[in-house]
Scaffold this motif. Structure first.
Motif: not given
Ligand SMILES: NC(=O)c1ccc[n+]([C@@H]2O[C@H](COP(=O)([O-])OP(=O)(O)OC[C@H]3O[C@@H](n4cnc5c(N)ncnc54)[C@H](O)[C@@H]3O)[C@@H](O)[C@H]2O)c1
Length: 284
Positions: A25, A35-36, A103, A105, A164, A255-256, A259, A263
């Motif tokens: 990430i 949070k991701h 990710i 981000n 993102v 957004y979890q 996500l 993924c």
């Protein structure tokens, strides 16, 4: 077609699982990056937080390990520096021998002026230096990480990349949101041009990579989140909320779910898409 309910249930249960999948990430120690990482850890994956030294990715990874009893590491990386990214790749392969998810981000997230009389964010004054710096993190960094990590996934015939973007990849910024009372028009703060350009560019990068690596088993999608409530001034929040059909900004953990969907194998037939999660803002 004749699978027994037990078999079907088991498959459904595993759809969102990420057991032992290694997930890089970028900007992983930031507000949403953390949070991701939590979502990845919750699903059984191994978050690898890449971030600048000042964001303390190592410390954030230690907290994740404690809170989620998961494996996680943080690596100090500047994603706009090719050598820094390849060093991170080597460290990840030394430690885990695999890489399953990237990710993209990280972003500069250029802020509006806070000081009266400084109009650096207005287009007429926007410096090439800031333009280059923002594109270098948001777009060049995403390209470099995709090239370095995505190529490894393609070699192994399996992987997922998630870019993102933002609701501002789809709509122009409404500069009325940032207006300050009593300030002349030409001195009003504005959302910087680089934000829109970087986020729109990520949607293009998503489509390019999705078609490029579709036959190599690497799926590439994009998520376009709306604004997250993070203690912004009341006046800004109420103006923005008025533009959102659901009437509010997002909570930081909202957004979890999307996500995890993007993924995991739950989105196994999806590539080249941009999933918009914005409380309806772009449909108004
Ligand atoms: N927060 C929101 O309201 C919102 C809304 C829509 C989209 N987004 C997008 O979500 C992503 C995360 O946003 P956030 O709110 O968590 O921002 P944030 O500023 O908290 O996190 C960004 C992270 O990127 C890191 N970073 C910057 N330059 C880097 C570099 N060269 N190398 C490595 N890391 C670097 C920063 O240190 C930071 O930790 C961004 O792409 C942002 O544009 C955020």
């Amino acid at each position: 077609m004749n699978a027994s309910p037990v078999v079907a249930d088991k498959k459904l249960e595993q759809l969102f699982g990420l057991t032992d999948r290694v997930a890089v990430i970028t900007g992983g120690a930031g507000l949403l990056g953390t949070k991701h990482a939590e979502a990845i850890a919750f699903a059984g994956g191994i978050p690898v937080l890449l971030d600048l030294p000042e964001a303390q990715p190592g410390k954030k990874a230690e907290m994740l390990c404690r809170n989620f009893r998961c494996k996680a590491i943080g690596i100090e990386v500047d994603i706009s520096d090719e050598n820094s990214v390849t060093r991170a790749r080597d460290q990840i392969f030394n430690q885990y021998s695999t890489l399953d998810i990237l990710i993209n981000n990280a972003a500069n997230n250029p802020k509006m002026e806070a000081t009266p009389g400084k109009q650096w964010s207005r287009l007429e004054n926007f410096s090439l230096e800031i333009w280059d710096a923002d594109l270098r993190v948001g777009l060049t960094g995403a390209f470099l990480c995709s090239r370095v990590f995505g190529s490894e996934m393609a070699k192994r015939g399996r992987g997922v990349i998630l870019n993102v973007a933002s609701d501002l990849a789809l709509i122009g910024p409404d500069q009325r949101l940032y207006r300050k009372p009593g300030v002349p028009d030409l001195e009003q703060p504005v959302k910087p041009v680089t934000y829109s350009v970087v986020k729109s560019g990520l949607v293009g990068l998503t489509r390019y990579l999705a078609t490029y690596w579709a036959h190599a088993g690497v799926r590439v999608n994009c998520i376009s989140p709306g604004g997250v409530y993070n203690g912004q001034p009341d006046e800004f929040v109420s103006k923005l909320q008025a533009l959102i059909p659901m009437g509010r900004m997002a909570h930081v953990d909202e957004y979890q779910g999307a996500l995890l969907f993007l993924c995991s194998d739950a989105s196994s037939y999806m590539t080249g898409s941009n999933l918009v999660v914005d409380g309806g803002r772009t449909c108004w």
